[in-house]
Scaffold this motif. Structure first.
Motif, PDB file in Angstrom:
ATOM      1  N   LEU A  24       0.820  -1.204   0.000  1.00 39.61           N
ATOM      2  CA  LEU A  24       0.000   0.000   0.000  1.00 39.61           C
ATOM      3  C   LEU A  24       0.856   1.257   0.000  1.00 39.61           C
ATOM      4  O   LEU A  24       1.736   1.438   0.842  1.00 39.61           O
ATOM      5  CB  LEU A  24      -0.916   0.010   1.229  1.00 39.61           C
ATOM      6  CG  LEU A  24      -1.834   1.222   1.364  1.00 39.61           C
ATOM      7  CD1 LEU A  24      -2.901   1.208   0.267  1.00 39.61           C
ATOM      8  CD2 LEU A  24      -2.482   1.240   2.752  1.00 39.61           C
ATOM      9  N   GLN A 162      -0.013  -3.457  -6.562  1.00 40.01           N
ATOM     10  CA  GLN A 162      -0.869  -2.658  -5.695  1.00 40.01           C
ATOM     11  C   GLN A 162      -0.631  -1.163  -5.848  1.00 40.01           C
ATOM     12  O   GLN A 162      -1.583  -0.397  -5.967  1.00 40.01           O
ATOM     13  CB  GLN A 162      -0.707  -3.062  -4.233  1.00 40.01           C
ATOM     14  CG  GLN A 162      -1.702  -2.362  -3.301  1.00 40.01           C
ATOM     15  CD  GLN A 162      -1.720  -2.971  -1.921  1.00 40.01           C
ATOM     16  OE1 GLN A 162      -0.883  -3.806  -1.579  1.00 40.01           O
ATOM     17  NE2 GLN A 162      -2.695  -2.574  -1.116  1.00 40.01           N
ATOM     18  N   ASP A 189      -3.374   2.368  -4.326  1.00 37.98           N
ATOM     19  CA  ASP A 189      -4.028   1.067  -4.201  1.00 37.98           C
ATOM     20  C   ASP A 189      -4.848   0.836  -5.462  1.00 37.98           C
ATOM     21  O   ASP A 189      -5.924   1.420  -5.638  1.00 37.98           O
ATOM     22  CB  ASP A 189      -4.932   1.040  -2.962  1.00 37.98           C
ATOM     23  CG  ASP A 189      -5.515  -0.343  -2.695  1.00 37.98           C
ATOM     24  OD1 ASP A 189      -4.921  -1.344  -3.142  1.00 37.98           O
ATOM     25  OD2 ASP A 189      -6.569  -0.412  -2.033  1.00 37.98           O
TER      26      ASP A 189
END
Length: 282
Positions: A24, A162, A189
């Motif tokens: 993240l 991600q 994200d």
């Protein structure tokens, strides 16, 4: 958890970092850069202190390899760290601690360093390197993105995708010349973050790129008439202050003020105005 490239432009005026990870908001942790000083990426079990400490060393003229050596030597957690550094001249440098999760490693050359961990294999860094070295005809931010995209296509982070980020600095290269952050984009994200980063860079370039003087068109004759009609169609009719004022007013609303040039028009601005306006008789 990450692969990245740190690099400087051929003229030494731009420095940047591109990074992607199954993590993240990697852009919040990994990159750091200072105009006409250098850039670095701290990753794996990232030591965020490397960023300020590394830039401080680069600011005093310490070479990239010596910055890496100094930072890791003083860090008891170095075996779990990964670091890439580039300065104002010479080769970049990369460190991969022996406890970084495989595949992990890096490469460096004149003005660049690429590194990654938990990768699909060494081909990821090979692809980053080859795309960087082969991208000399691209603008610097796009060249960094091309290198990141090549690593992603070669397998990237073996856990998946991600986040991705792009940071480029240039002295007074930021908005209206009031800062040094030429590009500072993050995808925190997303299922396909490198592709999304490319989309954002395209928008950024359209809005904030500087006009190319060689392509500017004079606002005279039939072109001036067309632009006036288009501006009226989008609610910015030409008034007593003239066409330049109406175009500047619309450009400010559209966030294109960096591309507005009195008496002339950037083809990027003209194309956007034509797409935005309802059909008019020019």
């Amino acid at each position: 958890m990450t692969f990245s490239i740190v690099a400087r432009s051929a003229d030494g005026l731009l420095h940047g970092v591109a990074v992607a990870s199954k993590f993240l908001a990697a852009g919040a942790l990994v990159p750091a850069a200072e105009a006409e000083v250098g850039a670095l990426a701290s990753q794996a079990h990232a030591n965020l202190a490397y960023r300020a400490q590394g830039l401080a060393l680069l600011r005093t003229g310490v070479a990239a390899a010596d910055v890496v050596s100094g930072l890791v030597a003083a860090d008891p957690g170095r075996d779990d760290r990964q670091l890439g550094v580039v300065g104002v001249s010479g080769d970049g440098a990369s460190w991969t601690g022996p406890r970084c999760h495989p595949w992990a490693g890096g490469q460096a050359g004149d003005g660049w360093a690429a590194q990654g961990n938990i990768l699909a294999g060494p081909q990821v860094i090979d692809a980053v390197r080859d795309a960087w070295l082969g991208g000399g005809d691209l603008p610097f931010p796009q060249r960094l993105l091309a290198a990141l995209r090549a690593g992603d296509r070669a397998g990237g982070d073996r856990r998946g995708r991600q986040s991705a980020a792009l940071l480029v600095v240039q002295r007074r290269g930021g908005y209206a010349g009031t800062g040094d952050e030429l590009v500072d984009l993050r995808v925190d994200d997303h299922g396909d973050p490198v592709t999304e980063l490319g989309r954002l860079l395209d928008i950024h370039t359209m809005l904030f790129g500087r006009p190319d003087p060689a392509t500017l068109r004079d606002l005279t004759g039939s072109l001036a008439e067309e632009v006036g009609a288009l501006l009226a169609a989008v609610g910015h009719p030409v008034g007593p202050a003239g066409l330049d004022e109406a175009l500047a007013s619309w450009g400010g609303v559209e966030n294109l003020e960096e591309r507005i040039v009195p008496g002339r028009i950037d083809p990027v601005v003209l194309d956007h105005l034509r797409r935005t306006a309802p059909a008019v008789d020019a």
